[in-house]
Scaffold this active site. Structure first.
Site, PDB file in Angstrom:
ATOM      1  N   ALA A 103       4.438   4.104   3.002  1.00  0.00           N
ATOM      2  CA  ALA A 103       4.057   2.850   2.338  1.00  0.00           C
ATOM      3  C   ALA A 103       4.241   1.714   3.325  1.00  0.00           C
ATOM      4  CB  ALA A 103       4.892   2.608   1.084  1.00  0.00           C
ATOM      5  N   LYS A 104       3.686   0.588   3.012  1.00  0.00           N
ATOM      6  CA  LYS A 104       3.898  -0.623   3.805  1.00  0.00           C
ATOM      7  C   LYS A 104       3.565  -1.806   2.932  1.00  0.00           C
ATOM      8  CE  LYS A 104       5.284  -1.373   8.071  1.00  0.00           C
ATOM      9  NZ  LYS A 104       6.336  -0.579   8.739  1.00  0.00           N
ATOM     10  N   GLY A 105       4.209  -2.922   3.214  1.00  0.00           N
ATOM     11  CA  GLY A 105       3.935  -4.140   2.474  1.00  0.00           C
ATOM     12  C   GLY A 105       3.959  -5.337   3.388  1.00  0.00           C
ATOM     13  N   VAL A 160       0.856  -1.186   0.000  1.00  0.00           N
ATOM     14  CA  VAL A 160       0.000   0.000   0.000  1.00  0.00           C
ATOM     15  C   VAL A 160       0.891   1.236   0.000  1.00  0.00           C
ATOM     16  CG1 VAL A 160      -1.725   1.332   1.271  1.00  0.00           C
ATOM     17  CG2 VAL A 160      -1.895  -1.161   1.184  1.00  0.00           C
ATOM     18  N   ASP A 208      10.743  -5.064   8.247  1.00  0.00           N
ATOM     19  CA  ASP A 208       9.747  -4.910   9.303  1.00  0.00           C
ATOM     20  C   ASP A 208       9.678  -6.248  10.034  1.00  0.00           C
ATOM     21  OD1 ASP A 208       6.608  -4.735  10.250  1.00  0.00           O
ATOM     22  OD2 ASP A 208       7.505  -2.752  10.063  1.00  0.00           O
TER      23      ASP A 208
END
Length: 419
Positions: free
Chosen positions: A106-108, A61, A147
């Site tokens: 953002a992050k995934g 995202v 992460d």
């Protein structure tokens, strides 16, 4: 109607509405600020070691690209869903804006328990995920980082996969890489080191003697263990720590270097100092000077917030405190000082930014320079947050998030709505 759902996304949206009300943002502007620019869902098939094929669902995202490329970690965890990933991307946007970085959030993630994979399977899944993301990421579009459940090795696989597609080495596509593969000195320690630095800063401001003060750290992964070690080395007695396998407590202070060495050998705390075992549910409410929640989201709810017996809450994790708990902490006034997550754990993205800059320039800094610059940025953001909180008589989280939202909103308004 939205594709995003779940308690973590609802929490991020609720926090934003509080800030939007405080800033008197018109309702017709709010969705543009809150809703992500882009969300990608991919299937990641791999061959398992037993010869079978397994398919895992992956997400990315990108919240906004108004200030520059998006930036954010990639999480491998069984609980990952697109709502959680979107919330983490939103928080990353406010975090980057708060500390003055030229990034959107953002992050995934992939819905998988990395402990269930062999090293070969983990490499295959990491490379397939990056391969699927290549049309949507780039050094000036979206820069990945580690992460929960990922590390330097996974970032090296990401970088290599992207580089093979480009036909040249592109170190700046990810941060959090090994130093030998274009990473920066001080990145692995940056988040926990920043947490400890801000804790020491607040302790000085509150006239709490650092030597002999007590701390509790929930989560003993990269962030929690480094924060605990930094505090331990400063003279703070870290009386309790925990990970997903259990908790350990000693009123006189734990041997943090020994616990870190144990985890390096065995991967967790399960067999470490079992005579010091503590019920993990009791950890956050132990009497101490500092509580560092450095594990998962939403671990401090209203009940826990009312039971806290600390002077400082330093949010090493993203979103560890629910909106209901925030109301309780706000009502407790000066009794508990909150260092909000978007400031407290921002040292990681700050040093990731340094790594990206160094990769782009192919000019690398000594670790002392990295640490000095990290602390300088954290101190500046802390001072600005405190000035805003005192001026407007608002909660620290409100002040910090408002500063982030204001910067993003200002940039969006200046650039305008295209077409």
């Amino acid at each position: 109607m939205t594709v995003y759902s779940g308690p973590v996304f609802e929490m991020a949206a609720s926090q934003f509405q509080v800030i939007a009300d405080y800033l008197s943002i018109p309702h017709d502007e709010r969705d543009r600020l809150l809703m992500p620019k882009r969300a990608v869902t991919v299937s990641c098939p791999i061959h398992r070691d037993d010869g079978t094929t397994a398919v895992f669902e992956g997400y990315r995202v990108q919240h906004h690209l108004t200030l520059g490329p998006t930036k954010g970690g990639t999480r491998f965890a069984a609980s990952v869903d697109i709502g959680e990933v979107a919330a983490l991307a939103i928080w990353m946007s406010w975090k980057c804006a708060l500390v003055g970085l030229p990034y959107g959030g953002a992050k995934g993630g992939i819905g998988v328990d990395p402990a269930s994979l062999s090293k070969r399977e983990l490499e295959a899944l990491s490379r397939r995920y990056m391969q699927e993301m290549i049309p949507f990421v780039g050094p000036h579009t979206d820069v990945m980082a580690p992460d929960m459940g990922t590390n330097e090795q996974v970032m090296a696989w990401f970088m290599d996969t992207y580089s093979m597609y480009q036909g040249q080495t592109v170190t700046e596509i990810v941060t959090g890489k090994p130093v030998s593969a274009g990473g920066t000195l001080g990145r692995r320690e940056a988040t926990g080191r920043g947490v400890a630095h801000l804790v020491r800063r607040v302790m000085r401001d509150l006239d709490i003697e650092i030597a002999g003060a007590t701390a509790v750290v929930q989560g003993f992964g990269n962030v929690g263990s480094i924060a605990a070690l930094e505090l331990y080395n400063s003279g703070v007695k870290v009386v309790a720590v925990s990970d997903h396998t259990g908790a350990r407590y000693h009123a006189g202070g734990l041997d943090i270097p020994a616990l870190i060495a144990h985890c390096a050998r065995h991967g967790n705390l399960r067999e470490a100092a079992v005579e010091l075992a503590l019920d993990p549910d009791e950890l956050l409410t132990l009497p101490c000077d500092v509580v560092v929640p450095a594990a998962m989201e939403r671990v401090i709810d209203a009940r826990t917030a009312a039971a806290l017996r600390c002077r400082i809450v330093a949010e090493g994790a993203n979103g560890p405190t629910t909106p209901e708990a925030d109301l309780i902490l706000h009502q407790r006034g000066d009794e508990i000082f909150l260092i909000p997550d978007i400031l407290c754990n921002s040292g990681g993205v700050v040093v990731s930014y340094f790594e990206w800059v160094q990769d782009l320039q192919q000019l690398f800094w000594e670790e002392e320079e990295v640490i000095r610059r990290e602390y300088q940025i954290l101190d500046r953001a802390y001072d600005r947050m405190m000035e805003r909180a005192r001026r407007d008589k608002v909660f620290n989280r409100t002040a910090a998030m408002a500063m982030g939202v204001e910067r993003v909103r200002g940039a969006k308004n200046m650039r305008g709505l295209f077409p």
